[in-house]
Design a protein around this motif. Sequence first.
Motif, mmCIF file in Angstrom:
data_model
loop_
_atom_site.group_PDB
_atom_site.id
_atom_site.type_symbol
_atom_site.label_atom_id
_atom_site.label_comp_id
_atom_site.label_asym_id
_atom_site.label_seq_id
_atom_site.Cartn_x
_atom_site.Cartn_y
_atom_site.Cartn_z
ATOM 1 N N LYS A 172 0.826 -1.204 0.000
ATOM 2 C CA LYS A 172 0.000 0.000 0.000
ATOM 3 C C LYS A 172 0.868 1.264 0.000
ATOM 4 O O LYS A 172 0.543 2.259 -0.651
ATOM 5 N N GLY A 173 1.953 1.229 0.752
ATOM 6 C CA GLY A 173 2.867 2.368 0.774
ATOM 7 C C GLY A 173 3.433 2.649 -0.612
ATOM 8 O O GLY A 173 3.479 3.811 -1.058
ATOM 9 N N THR A 174 3.848 1.606 -1.302
ATOM 10 C CA THR A 174 4.385 1.740 -2.667
ATOM 11 C C THR A 174 3.321 2.292 -3.611
ATOM 12 O O THR A 174 3.582 3.188 -4.425
ATOM 13 N N TYR A 175 2.112 1.777 -3.474
ATOM 14 C CA TYR A 175 0.989 2.203 -4.321
ATOM 15 C C TYR A 175 0.717 3.703 -4.145
ATOM 16 O O TYR A 175 0.615 4.454 -5.131
ATOM 17 N N LYS A 225 -6.152 2.449 16.767
ATOM 18 C CA LYS A 225 -6.898 1.650 17.733
ATOM 19 C C LYS A 225 -5.992 1.135 18.852
ATOM 20 O O LYS A 225 -6.298 1.275 20.035
ATOM 21 N N THR A 226 -4.852 0.567 18.482
ATOM 22 C CA THR A 226 -3.943 -0.007 19.484
ATOM 23 C C THR A 226 -2.869 0.984 19.930
ATOM 24 O O THR A 226 -2.220 0.786 20.950
ATOM 25 N N GLY A 227 -2.674 2.054 19.138
ATOM 26 C CA GLY A 227 -1.626 3.026 19.442
ATOM 27 C C GLY A 227 -0.285 2.693 18.809
ATOM 28 O O GLY A 227 0.679 3.464 18.949
ATOM 29 N N GLU A 228 -0.197 1.592 18.088
ATOM 30 C CA GLU A 228 1.077 1.172 17.490
ATOM 31 C C GLU A 228 1.631 2.247 16.543
ATOM 32 O O GLU A 228 0.939 2.715 15.640
ATOM 33 N N ASN A 229 2.864 2.638 16.789
ATOM 34 C CA ASN A 229 3.628 3.609 15.962
ATOM 35 C C ASN A 229 3.110 5.045 16.047
ATOM 36 O O ASN A 229 3.719 5.944 15.447
ATOM 37 N N VAL A 230 2.022 5.302 16.760
ATOM 38 C CA VAL A 230 1.489 6.669 16.825
ATOM 39 C C VAL A 230 2.507 7.624 17.453
ATOM 40 O O VAL A 230 2.613 8.789 17.057
ATOM 41 N N ASN A 284 4.676 13.401 -4.169
ATOM 42 C CA ASN A 284 5.196 14.418 -3.247
ATOM 43 C C ASN A 284 4.973 14.079 -1.768
ATOM 44 O O ASN A 284 5.210 14.910 -0.898
ATOM 45 N N ILE A 285 4.514 12.855 -1.478
ATOM 46 C CA ILE A 285 4.430 12.402 -0.081
ATOM 47 C C ILE A 285 5.827 12.417 0.520
ATOM 48 O O ILE A 285 6.770 11.876 -0.064
ATOM 49 N N GLN A 286 5.977 13.042 1.685
ATOM 50 C CA GLN A 286 7.286 13.148 2.323
ATOM 51 C C GLN A 286 7.710 11.843 2.978
ATOM 52 O O GLN A 286 8.858 11.428 2.889
ATOM 53 N N GLU A 287 6.760 11.199 3.646
ATOM 54 C CA GLU A 287 7.080 9.957 4.352
ATOM 55 C C GLU A 287 5.806 9.156 4.554
ATOM 56 O O GLU A 287 4.716 9.711 4.638
ATOM 57 N N ILE A 288 5.968 7.841 4.639
ATOM 58 C CA ILE A 288 4.837 6.940 4.866
ATOM 59 C C ILE A 288 4.960 6.360 6.269
ATOM 60 O O ILE A 288 6.012 5.824 6.639
ATOM 61 N N LEU A 289 3.880 6.492 7.048
ATOM 62 C CA LEU A 289 3.906 6.052 8.442
ATOM 63 C C LEU A 289 2.749 5.091 8.702
ATOM 64 O O LEU A 289 1.597 5.517 8.787
ATOM 65 N N PRO A 290 3.026 3.800 8.833
ATOM 66 C CA PRO A 290 1.970 2.843 9.161
ATOM 67 C C PRO A 290 1.672 2.887 10.659
ATOM 68 O O PRO A 290 2.584 2.826 11.478
#
Length: 295
Positions: free
Chosen positions: A134-137, A154-159, A144-150
Amino acid sequence: MAETSFKSGFVSIVGKPNVGKSSLMNKLMGENLSIITAKAQTTRHRIMGILNGDDYQLVYSDTPGILEPKYSLHEAMMTYVKVSLQDADAILLVVALEDKFEPELFERFLRMQTPIFLVINKIDRAKGSQVLDKGTYWKECIPNIQEILPVSAKTGENVDQLLPKLLALMPEHPPFFPKDEYTDRTERFFASEIIREKIFLNYEQEIPYSTEVSIQSFKEADDIIRISATIYVERDSQKGIIIGKGASLIKKVGIEARQDMEVFFNKKVFLETHVKVADNWRKQAFKLKQFGYLE
């Protein structure tokens, strides 16, 4: 000794309806400022969450989901999105795993100079290489997206990874709001939103979308807040549905809303609700103005 520089700026949180923008904002703030339901188009206003640190102030804007307007209410909602994007020092473009690039909704981001973080939400549901794919897509669709952050709101993961990345982009600027404030909205607004959330949770089909809540009075004493609210619907037939047999449904909404208000305001609440008809209010500018959607 050199004085520590202070950073302050605006972060717009945008995306299609039902991608978890409000959940993300609440996680970023550590406060339940935006109402959350499984139904799309729950958010109708621009709600600011003001996050204060020793040397920074980040002003997050939770906005209505981006859509093609069908009537005047939708147009007003999309105005909030437009203004939020114009104000932004950074943009969190939130997408769900199943989202696809729709030119009529996302083409505007191709022309933006403001830094855009693509936030892929709901990664707790991801399988295999889905997040990477999905990030590649999306990078191909919006180069022009600067960065992709998954993340998972809901769980708080990576927030927690978002804050340092956003602060790195914020300009040096005095705070825009007093440092003891955490939102630009009033207590009356949050009372109405809590009631509206319970309507979204307790009714099906068109009823939640046809409903607006107006706080008629909000009187705070030392030990209690007394609130009188009017729930507006578009047609007489909807009034009966909202009230329910023997007023059972409106009582349920009132009890659930009062319980949440007591947690939110940290005080005992007395809540009374009334139901009235405002014919086709979503399509009439003067009624939208009355309900606070238009200047």
